[in-house]
Design a protein around this motif. Structure first.
Motif, PDB file in Angstrom:
ATOM      1  N   HIS A  57       0.832  -1.208   0.000  1.00  0.00           N
ATOM      2  CA  HIS A  57       0.000   0.000   0.000  1.00  0.00           C
ATOM      3  C   HIS A  57       0.868   1.262   0.000  1.00  0.00           C
ATOM      4  O   HIS A  57       0.513   2.267  -0.631  1.00  0.00           O
ATOM      5  N   LEU A  60       2.003   1.943  -3.561  1.00  0.00           N
ATOM      6  CA  LEU A  60       0.892   2.504  -4.328  1.00  0.00           C
ATOM      7  C   LEU A  60       0.692   3.975  -3.980  1.00  0.00           C
ATOM      8  O   LEU A  60       0.451   4.820  -4.855  1.00  0.00           O
ATOM      9  N   GLY A  61       0.792   4.293  -2.692  1.00  0.00           N
ATOM     10  CA  GLY A  61       0.609   5.680  -2.258  1.00  0.00           C
ATOM     11  C   GLY A  61       1.708   6.599  -2.753  1.00  0.00           C
ATOM     12  O   GLY A  61       1.443   7.724  -3.198  1.00  0.00           O
ATOM     13  N   ALA A  64       1.210   7.202  -6.459  1.00  0.00           N
ATOM     14  CA  ALA A  64       0.112   8.147  -6.684  1.00  0.00           C
ATOM     15  C   ALA A  64       0.536   9.566  -6.343  1.00  0.00           C
ATOM     16  O   ALA A  64       0.190  10.525  -7.053  1.00  0.00           O
ATOM     17  N   ARG A  69      -1.768  12.281  -7.997  1.00  0.00           N
ATOM     18  CA  ARG A  69      -3.084  11.743  -7.638  1.00  0.00           C
ATOM     19  C   ARG A  69      -3.182  11.725  -6.112  1.00  0.00           C
ATOM     20  O   ARG A  69      -3.068  10.688  -5.463  1.00  0.00           O
ATOM     21  N   THR A  70      -3.408  12.904  -5.571  1.00  0.00           N
ATOM     22  CA  THR A  70      -3.237  13.084  -4.130  1.00  0.00           C
ATOM     23  C   THR A  70      -4.321  12.389  -3.304  1.00  0.00           C
ATOM     24  O   THR A  70      -4.039  11.899  -2.200  1.00  0.00           O
ATOM     25  N   ALA A  71      -5.553  12.341  -3.808  1.00  0.00           N
ATOM     26  CA  ALA A  71      -6.610  11.651  -3.048  1.00  0.00           C
ATOM     27  C   ALA A  71      -6.281  10.173  -2.915  1.00  0.00           C
ATOM     28  O   ALA A  71      -6.416   9.586  -1.830  1.00  0.00           O
ATOM     29  N   SER A  72      -5.822   9.559  -4.001  1.00  0.00           N
ATOM     30  CA  SER A  72      -5.421   8.153  -3.941  1.00  0.00           C
ATOM     31  C   SER A  72      -4.224   7.967  -3.023  1.00  0.00           C
ATOM     32  O   SER A  72      -4.143   6.988  -2.269  1.00  0.00           O
ATOM     33  N   ALA A  73      -3.290   8.914  -3.079  1.00  0.00           N
ATOM     34  CA  ALA A  73      -2.107   8.826  -2.219  1.00  0.00           C
ATOM     35  C   ALA A  73      -2.504   8.828  -0.750  1.00  0.00           C
ATOM     36  O   ALA A  73      -2.008   8.021   0.046  1.00  0.00           O
ATOM     37  N   SER A  75      -5.291   7.918   0.593  1.00  0.00           N
ATOM     38  CA  SER A  75      -5.980   6.677   0.943  1.00  0.00           C
ATOM     39  C   SER A  75      -4.996   5.517   1.079  1.00  0.00           C
ATOM     40  O   SER A  75      -5.019   4.775   2.069  1.00  0.00           O
ATOM     41  N   HIS A  76      -4.139   5.335   0.088  1.00  0.00           N
ATOM     42  CA  HIS A  76      -3.176   4.229   0.126  1.00  0.00           C
ATOM     43  C   HIS A  76      -2.229   4.344   1.316  1.00  0.00           C
ATOM     44  O   HIS A  76      -1.931   3.357   2.000  1.00  0.00           O
ATOM     45  N   HIS A 115      -3.132  15.136   2.347  1.00  0.00           N
ATOM     46  CA  HIS A 115      -3.890  14.755   1.163  1.00  0.00           C
ATOM     47  C   HIS A 115      -5.240  14.135   1.506  1.00  0.00           C
ATOM     48  O   HIS A 115      -5.924  13.599   0.629  1.00  0.00           O
TER      49      HIS A 115
END
Length: 360
Positions: A57, A60-61, A64, A69-73, A75-76, A115
């Motif tokens: 994870h 992935l973060g 991102a 892709r800060t929202a995904s970052a 979350s991950h 983020h």
């Protein structure tokens, strides 16, 4: 078809059978829980397996984040932090691995904070010549919101509080998730202590220094050992306007012997004791008799009938002995902290806190 779980020792078997609700409440997906725990045969491999999943994870973060892709970052990286946390939270037999995973949990959550929605920041609260680490998040559109201090239990940390934070943030309250003495980043410099009003008052002192927080409207929320700490602060620091106590012991020593060996060992480590007998003796002052009677602010007390860690009667005793107004929510078929029955207290207690602190 998913692969069958590998044969496991007793500690891993107990974890597979008993920890699903807590892990998923903290942010671990059911798929991650099943895959990781099914792959572990020996307790000595527990932290490494969860750290490996945390690293997935985390990668992935970070990817991102590099790609914007800060929202995904966010979350991950938050998921990575909780995987690292659950890898180490009771891994006291292997202190070097435990500390390494602890530091990774804090690193990932700190990287995630800017983020998130709403965003947050890591802060350091002055305490006894050093500091206590905490994560602060503020609801959007409010200049000086009230604050809820989220207090971990004996085996919990601030990284476990993402979804608890959201409950208060959605209702117009800022959240300050803390690592107190003996908790998370604070466990290395400081032992756990019964008089938690000392670090608790330091936290409120710090809140009062912030122009973007309302230090006149401070609430507390604590679960498990945090359910003992929150009432203790409320009894002695009258700046507290309201407090939630979930599955806390009224007298910790009364519940010591019933607890599993992994939890007793965590007591030993986090009381900075050499032996279990020494840790048990240090637990003796953890008693709310004569303390609960000093609590005059409103309290929301949660007890869980299927609790095998802390007897539900402990919560009932707290609710009966506080001097101020109290709501006692006793949940018949809930385990410790109610992780399997969150719909029966999470929104309800957050609504209650919003009413006490005067938010929208």
């Amino acid at each position: 078809m998913p692969e069958a779980p590998v044969p496991a020792d007793d500690r891993v078997t107990r974890a597979r059978n008993g920890w699903l609700h807590r892990f998923t409440a903290g942010g671990v997906s059911p798929a991650d829980f099943i895959e990781v725990t099914s792959s572990i045969g020996a307790w000595k491999d527990w932290c490494a397996a969860w750290s490996a999943r945390g690293a997935v994870h985390e990668a992935l973060g970070r990817t991102a984040l590099a790609e914007g892709r800060t929202a995904s970052a966010g979350s991950h990286l938050t998921t990575a932090g909780i995987c690292y946390h659950f890898g180490k939270f009771l891994f006291c037999d292997y202190p070097d691995e435990m500390k390494a995973a602890n530091l990774k949990a804090a690193e990932c959550r700190t990287l995630a904070l800017p983020h998130l929605s709403p965003p947050g920041e890591r802060v350091e609260i002055p305490y006894q010549g050093k500091f206590l680490a905490a994560n602060l998040r503020r609801p959007p559109g409010l200049d000086r919101p009230p604050v809820v201090v989220l207090i971990p239990g004996m085996d919990s940390t601030k990284e476990e509080f993402h979804y608890a934070e959201q409950l208060f943030l959605e209702r117009g309250m800022a959240t300050l998730s803390v690592d107190g003495p003996g908790q998370g980043e604070g466990e290395y410099d400081f032992a756990i202590r019964h008089d938690y009003e000392v670090p608790g008052s330091a936290m409120i002192d710090w809140i009062e220094t912030r122009d973007d927080l309302d230090g006149g409207r401070v609430g507390l929320s604590g679960s498990s050992m945090g359910g003992y700490y929150a009432p203790h602060i409320a009894a002695f620091d009258k700046r507290v306007k309201a407090a939630i106590a979930n599955s806390g012991a009224f007298n910790v020593l009364r519940n010591f012997d019933r607890r599993p060996d992994t939890l007793k060992e965590a007591y030993r480590v986090r009381t900075h004791s050499r032996t279990l007998e020494e840790a048990r003796e240090k637990t003796r002052p953890f008693d709310l008799e004569g303390v609960a009677q000093k609590i005059t602010c409103p309290m929301y007390v949660i007890g869980t009938k299927l609790d095998t860690i802390t007897a539900w009667e402990e919560a009932e005793e707290l609710a009966r002995k506080v001097a101020g107004p109290v709501v006692f929510n006793l949940i018949e078929d809930a385990i410790h902290v109610g992780h399997n029955k969150g719909h029966l207290f999470k929104n309800q207690s957050a609504d209650w806190m919003a009413a006490q602190l005067g938010t929208r």
